[in-house]
Scaffold this motif. Sequence first.
Motif, PDB file in Angstrom:
ATOM      1  N   LEU A 177       6.773   6.368  -1.618  1.00 32.36           N
ATOM      2  CA  LEU A 177       5.422   6.555  -1.114  1.00 32.36           C
ATOM      3  C   LEU A 177       4.405   5.720  -1.887  1.00 32.36           C
ATOM      4  CD1 LEU A 177       5.349  10.419  -0.508  1.00 32.36           C
ATOM      5  CD2 LEU A 177       5.583   8.597   1.195  1.00 32.36           C
ATOM      6  N   THR A 178       4.642   5.515  -3.195  1.00 34.98           N
ATOM      7  CA  THR A 178       3.701   4.721  -3.981  1.00 34.98           C
ATOM      8  C   THR A 178       3.613   3.292  -3.459  1.00 34.98           C
ATOM      9  OG1 THR A 178       5.404   4.114  -5.615  1.00 34.98           O
ATOM     10  CG2 THR A 178       4.137   6.108  -6.039  1.00 34.98           C
ATOM     11  N   LEU A 181       1.893   3.298   0.165  1.00 33.83           N
ATOM     12  CA  LEU A 181       0.446   3.452   0.140  1.00 33.83           C
ATOM     13  C   LEU A 181      -0.243   2.152  -0.257  1.00 33.83           C
ATOM     14  CD1 LEU A 181       0.010   7.026  -1.363  1.00 33.83           C
ATOM     15  CD2 LEU A 181      -0.470   6.279   0.960  1.00 33.83           C
TER      16      LEU A 181
END
Length: 466
Positions: A177-178, A181
């Motif tokens: 997810l990092t 994003l």
Amino acid sequence: MDRLPWSSWHWMIVVGLGSVWILDGLEVTVVGSVAARLSEPGSGIDITAAQVSGLAAAMYVAGAGTGALFFGWLTDRFGRKKLFLITLAVYLVATALTALSFSVWWFVIFRFLTGFGIGGEYAAINSAIDELIPRKYRGRIDIIINGSFWLGAAFGALLSIVALNTSLFPADIGWRLTFALGAVFGLVILLVRRHVPESPRWMFIHGREEKAERTVAEIEDRVRADTGTELADVSDQRIEITQRRSTGFGEIAAVLIKYYPRRATLGFALFIGQAFLYNAVTFNYALILTKSFDVPNDKVGYYFAVICVGNFMGPLFLGRLFDTVGRKPMIAGCYIGSALLLFGTAWLFGQGHLSAVTLTACWTAVLFVASCGASAAYLTVSEIFPMETRAMAIAFFYAIGTVAGGVAGPLVFAKLSEDGDPGRIALAFTIGALAMLAAGLVEVVYGVKAEGRSLEDLARPLSAAR
């Protein structure tokens, strides 16, 4: 363009172009923060912490150096705007695919390509910013924009705290997810950047004088409307240009080596110094905290966020001094001052006098000073060479200096930091300090007084009539 008062139009330029450093800070910090998690069983990828902070970090920097050279040449040839849209698109695709990594080779390849896009951004963006920002504000704006890397780094550090919390996200999902994003943030920037114009200076030299005149007229009209002031007459400030389509590598090499050898030496020194210091910290700080002080993986982000804030505060509070006190004393002072602080930190760490908290405090002090000097490396090489070679000069020094310090740095410092030995880590700190000290001394000898001067005054265009 140089005599324009500051307006909302300039803020649009700052947001649309300067946000690339936030992305770079996010990318570098995320990798450092998730290194330990990626190496744990159940992460979804079979990779060691040393491969993440060593091999993958080195490949990211190698990609950035390669991308800077490739896109830098294209930027001088085809224009600033086309390339700063393309390079951001390359970054978006590469970082999104990094989030889908399932093996070491996939992760490393797309880290290289992410760096490839970011490196191209440096050349396209720095050249565009300096050609669009008034000379009165150029130093502080460039310093602050480059320093915004640390806003992205702080965001990446805090993001990792949430993403690595296994009570919120599974171990094989949070780290992905990092990266995802980062791609979303880049997409937002791409939408803003569409409204940034091509550099009138570039258009004029490359045979598009009518479009350049229209662009300047539109900018002046908007600035008048924003500020309610009349603009000073510049009809007596003329320069005769022989228009050209491109500048060859041979001519670029001649400019650097034959006409500006001292400035070339200065550029190398500044980039190598800051690359050794910063790559040692950003790629390995998480390992130092976890190995030397047993800080839990999901708590590392708190410590890193603190030094990130300190890094951004440096340019924010000291940036204006680069336009008032001057480039030379400020750059030399930042490099030499940060080196002395780092020598002290190395000694304290080697003697076992530091904890996770006090080491973070020491690094915050070091990087508060160093961040202005590191940002000034980009400002310096974008100011002191002719307009036709600006993007390529930025790319050249970034590639050579950053690959020298940024590839060797992570590989060497990851090895020195991997077992948490205080003596070996102190040696890594000392190497970074020596590189910064040497660069500061070169600035003392070869620094250029660029504050308040137009770009054409600092380096006469190659196309100008002699």
